[in-house]
Design a protein around this motif. Sequence first.
Motif, PDB file in Angstrom:
ATOM      1  N   VAL A 109      18.794  62.104  21.042  1.00 10.81           N
ATOM      2  CA  VAL A 109      17.393  61.991  20.618  1.00 10.81           C
ATOM      3  C   VAL A 109      16.640  63.312  20.821  1.00 10.81           C
ATOM      4  CG1 VAL A 109      15.229  60.708  20.892  1.00 10.81           C
ATOM      5  CG2 VAL A 109      17.419  59.530  21.209  1.00 10.81           C
ATOM      6  N   LEU A 110      16.545  63.755  22.056  1.00 13.57           N
ATOM      7  CA  LEU A 110      15.661  64.898  22.341  1.00 13.57           C
ATOM      8  C   LEU A 110      16.176  66.213  21.796  1.00 13.57           C
ATOM      9  CD1 LEU A 110      14.260  64.326  25.945  1.00 13.57           C
ATOM     10  CD2 LEU A 110      13.170  63.892  23.737  1.00 13.57           C
ATOM     11  N   ALA A 111      17.486  66.437  21.801  1.00 12.52           N
ATOM     12  CA  ALA A 111      18.004  67.701  21.275  1.00 12.52           C
ATOM     13  C   ALA A 111      17.590  67.878  19.815  1.00 12.52           C
ATOM     14  CB  ALA A 111      19.520  67.757  21.421  1.00 12.52           C
ATOM     15  N   ASN A 112      17.735  66.812  19.020  1.00  9.02           N
ATOM     16  CA  ASN A 112      17.301  66.890  17.622  1.00  9.02           C
ATOM     17  C   ASN A 112      15.800  67.145  17.524  1.00  9.02           C
ATOM     18  OD1 ASN A 112      19.874  66.367  16.501  1.00  9.02           O
ATOM     19  ND2 ASN A 112      19.588  64.176  16.794  1.00  9.02           N
ATOM     20  N   HIS A 113      15.031  66.510  18.407  1.00 15.85           N
ATOM     21  CA  HIS A 113      13.579  66.681  18.360  1.00 15.85           C
ATOM     22  C   HIS A 113      13.183  68.132  18.632  1.00 15.85           C
ATOM     23  CE1 HIS A 113       9.520  65.151  18.222  1.00 15.85           C
ATOM     24  NE2 HIS A 113       9.233  65.678  19.404  1.00 15.85           N
ATOM     25  N   VAL A 114      13.872  68.776  19.555  1.00 15.91           N
ATOM     26  CA  VAL A 114      13.572  70.180  19.829  1.00 15.91           C
ATOM     27  C   VAL A 114      13.830  71.029  18.589  1.00 15.91           C
ATOM     28  CG1 VAL A 114      14.261  72.210  21.157  1.00 15.91           C
ATOM     29  CG2 VAL A 114      14.005  70.016  22.308  1.00 15.91           C
ATOM     30  N   PHE A 115      14.965  70.839  17.945  1.00 12.27           N
ATOM     31  CA  PHE A 115      15.268  71.638  16.750  1.00 12.27           C
ATOM     32  C   PHE A 115      14.271  71.356  15.628  1.00 12.27           C
ATOM     33  CE2 PHE A 115      19.563  71.997  18.659  1.00 12.27           C
ATOM     34  CZ  PHE A 115      19.711  73.375  18.572  1.00 12.27           C
ATOM     35  N   VAL A 116      13.957  70.096  15.396  1.00  6.91           N
ATOM     36  CA  VAL A 116      13.021  69.770  14.316  1.00  6.91           C
ATOM     37  C   VAL A 116      11.658  70.381  14.573  1.00  6.91           C
ATOM     38  CG1 VAL A 116      11.758  67.872  13.206  1.00  6.91           C
ATOM     39  CG2 VAL A 116      14.227  67.670  13.602  1.00  6.91           C
ATOM     40  N   TRP A 153      15.383  47.809  23.887  1.00  9.97           N
ATOM     41  CA  TRP A 153      14.256  48.734  23.870  1.00  9.97           C
ATOM     42  C   TRP A 153      13.376  48.559  25.097  1.00  9.97           C
ATOM     43  CZ3 TRP A 153      13.933  53.021  21.376  1.00  9.97           C
ATOM     44  CH2 TRP A 153      12.716  53.736  21.384  1.00  9.97           C
ATOM     45  N   ASP A 154      12.864  49.693  25.579  1.00 12.64           N
ATOM     46  CA  ASP A 154      11.923  49.716  26.688  1.00 12.64           C
ATOM     47  C   ASP A 154      10.973  50.871  26.416  1.00 12.64           C
ATOM     48  OD1 ASP A 154      10.670  49.390  29.219  1.00 12.64           O
ATOM     49  OD2 ASP A 154      12.578  48.798  30.125  1.00 12.64           O
ATOM     50  N   SER A 155      10.062  51.121  27.299  1.00 14.61           N
ATOM     51  CA  SER A 155       9.169  52.257  27.091  1.00 14.61           C
ATOM     52  C   SER A 155      10.002  53.539  27.091  1.00 14.61           C
ATOM     53  CB  SER A 155       8.114  52.318  28.190  1.00 14.61           C
ATOM     54  OG  SER A 155       8.703  52.688  29.424  1.00 14.61           O
ATOM     55  N   PRO A 156       9.644  54.522  26.259  1.00 11.69           N
ATOM     56  CA  PRO A 156      10.433  55.756  26.196  1.00 11.69           C
ATOM     57  C   PRO A 156      10.574  56.453  27.546  1.00 11.69           C
ATOM     58  CG  PRO A 156       8.950  55.626  24.325  1.00 11.69           C
ATOM     59  CD  PRO A 156       8.582  54.502  25.237  1.00 11.69           C
ATOM     60  N   GLY A 157       9.570  56.349  28.392  1.00 12.77           N
ATOM     61  CA  GLY A 157       9.673  56.960  29.705  1.00 12.77           C
ATOM     62  C   GLY A 157      10.786  56.371  30.541  1.00 12.77           C
ATOM     63  N   VAL A 158      11.037  55.071  30.359  1.00 11.77           N
ATOM     64  CA  VAL A 158      12.150  54.410  31.055  1.00 11.77           C
ATOM     65  C   VAL A 158      13.479  54.805  30.427  1.00 11.77           C
ATOM     66  CG1 VAL A 158      13.229  52.178  31.548  1.00 11.77           C
ATOM     67  CG2 VAL A 158      10.755  52.471  31.842  1.00 11.77           C
ATOM     68  N   LEU A 159      13.560  54.804  29.096  1.00  5.16           N
ATOM     69  CA  LEU A 159      14.805  55.104  28.407  1.00  5.16           C
ATOM     70  C   LEU A 159      15.269  56.536  28.641  1.00  5.16           C
ATOM     71  CD1 LEU A 159      14.059  53.359  24.988  1.00  5.16           C
ATOM     72  CD2 LEU A 159      15.427  52.477  26.892  1.00  5.16           C
ATOM     73  N   ALA A 160      14.338  57.426  28.921  1.00  3.09           N
ATOM     74  CA  ALA A 160      14.684  58.824  29.134  1.00  3.09           C
ATOM     75  C   ALA A 160      15.265  59.090  30.519  1.00  3.09           C
ATOM     76  CB  ALA A 160      13.452  59.703  28.919  1.00  3.09           C
ATOM     77  N   ARG A 161      15.303  58.077  31.366  1.00  4.33           N
ATOM     78  CA  ARG A 161      15.826  58.239  32.724  1.00  4.33           C
ATOM     79  C   ARG A 161      17.060  57.370  32.906  1.00  4.33           C
ATOM     80  NH1 ARG A 161      13.315  62.878  33.732  1.00  4.33           N
ATOM     81  NH2 ARG A 161      11.063  62.699  33.361  1.00  4.33           N
ATOM     82  N   ARG A 293       6.023  65.106  25.138  1.00  2.00           N
ATOM     83  CA  ARG A 293       5.819  65.416  26.563  1.00  2.00           C
ATOM     84  C   ARG A 293       7.111  65.911  27.205  1.00  2.00           C
ATOM     85  NH1 ARG A 293       2.944  60.493  26.272  1.00  2.00           N
ATOM     86  NH2 ARG A 293       4.681  59.369  27.259  1.00  2.00           N
ATOM     87  N   LEU A 294       8.221  65.269  26.878  1.00  3.46           N
ATOM     88  CA  LEU A 294       9.485  65.606  27.524  1.00  3.46           C
ATOM     89  C   LEU A 294       9.973  66.996  27.134  1.00  3.46           C
ATOM     90  CD1 LEU A 294      11.215  62.146  27.182  1.00  3.46           C
ATOM     91  CD2 LEU A 294      10.723  63.296  29.345  1.00  3.46           C
ATOM     92  N   ILE A 295       9.871  67.364  25.874  1.00  2.00           N
ATOM     93  CA  ILE A 295      10.396  68.677  25.481  1.00  2.00           C
ATOM     94  C   ILE A 295       9.480  69.808  25.935  1.00  2.00           C
ATOM     95  CG2 ILE A 295      11.601  67.690  23.502  1.00  2.00           C
ATOM     96  CD1 ILE A 295       9.524  69.094  21.694  1.00  2.00           C
ATOM     97  N   ALA A 296       8.271  69.463  26.394  1.00  2.00           N
ATOM     98  CA  ALA A 296       7.349  70.461  26.934  1.00  2.00           C
ATOM     99  C   ALA A 296       7.414  70.542  28.455  1.00  2.00           C
ATOM    100  CB  ALA A 296       5.926  70.150  26.499  1.00  2.00           C
ATOM    101  N   LEU A 297       8.413  69.867  29.047  1.00  2.00           N
ATOM    102  CA  LEU A 297       8.536  69.900  30.515  1.00  2.00           C
ATOM    103  C   LEU A 297       8.568  71.324  31.028  1.00  2.00           C
ATOM    104  CD1 LEU A 297      11.267  67.167  31.192  1.00  2.00           C
ATOM    105  CD2 LEU A 297       8.900  67.121  31.984  1.00  2.00           C
TER     106      LEU A 297
END
Length: 301
Positions: A109-116, A153-161, A293-297
């Motif tokens: 998920v996040l790797a693609n989001h960074v490139f896009v 499915w859960d909140s994205p903050g939960v799924l990211a951990r 928020r996550l890719i701006a950590l």
Amino acid sequence: MQHTTVMTGASRGIGRIAAEHILHQSPDTHLVVVARDSADTQFGGNVSYVVADLNSLKSVRSAAAEIRDRLDRGDLPPLRHFVGNAGIQHTNDLTESPEGIESTFMVNVLANHVFVRTLEDRFAGSGRIVVTVSDTHFGDLKHNMGMVPSPAWDSPGVLARTRAFPKPETAAAGRTAYSTSKLAAIYLLHEYARRLPAGVDVISYNPGFVPGTGLARNAGPLDRFLMRRVLPLLAFTPFGTHRDDAGRYLAEVVLGSTQAPTGSYVDRDEATRSSAESYNPQREQELWDAAERLIALDLAE
């Protein structure tokens, strides 16, 4: 006119096959292969390499910035395609990136989001973003033959951990993380279709069940044996897709031979509907906000 195609997951399996088709069918393509080690993926033709560990937010951000800078300097021809084909499935829900992000979510998920997000304004006129997803996101017997649990499915903050799912040390939790990550990828692609400039099409590509790829490389010995020796037979039935066909279908989606409007879900070689659950604007917005928020950590933290 020469143009650039950026691709992850071109080292093996359907990605390798798709990359070779793209280079053959579109001789004006300069292919930028994003891989952990460029020595693992040597192509003929007009190809360059950017090294990245897709399980590291820092590494992905660095690779995306390098590609953007090379485009800006004119070292690469204008950008036309981004192909997010890389994917991972773990045998637990305990594996994480150096930044503490659950690994399946990070890579799928996040790797693609960074490139896009890094490259979205570098597309020259028309362009196409294609991300490989999975019909496991349907969560039913018809699409996963009972081999992968339904998304949870859960909140994205939960799924990211890590530990987002029951019994996180088990393969079932790892596979649930996988199917859920593929649902998340479709949500983000719907959001991209709404937000990106006109002329940049965004497509989800489902290859179907493709035995014999590297997806199960983190599985146990029995699962790896089944994937290598037994399940490949399913590629010759309606339940599976031979990897040569899956790679060719992916190339056709990227090059636009498969007709699909932006926001589409392409099942092998045909645009169709993804699962009913995958159309949820509220979840799509929430995931977009969380991914931003996550890719701006602050990696110094």
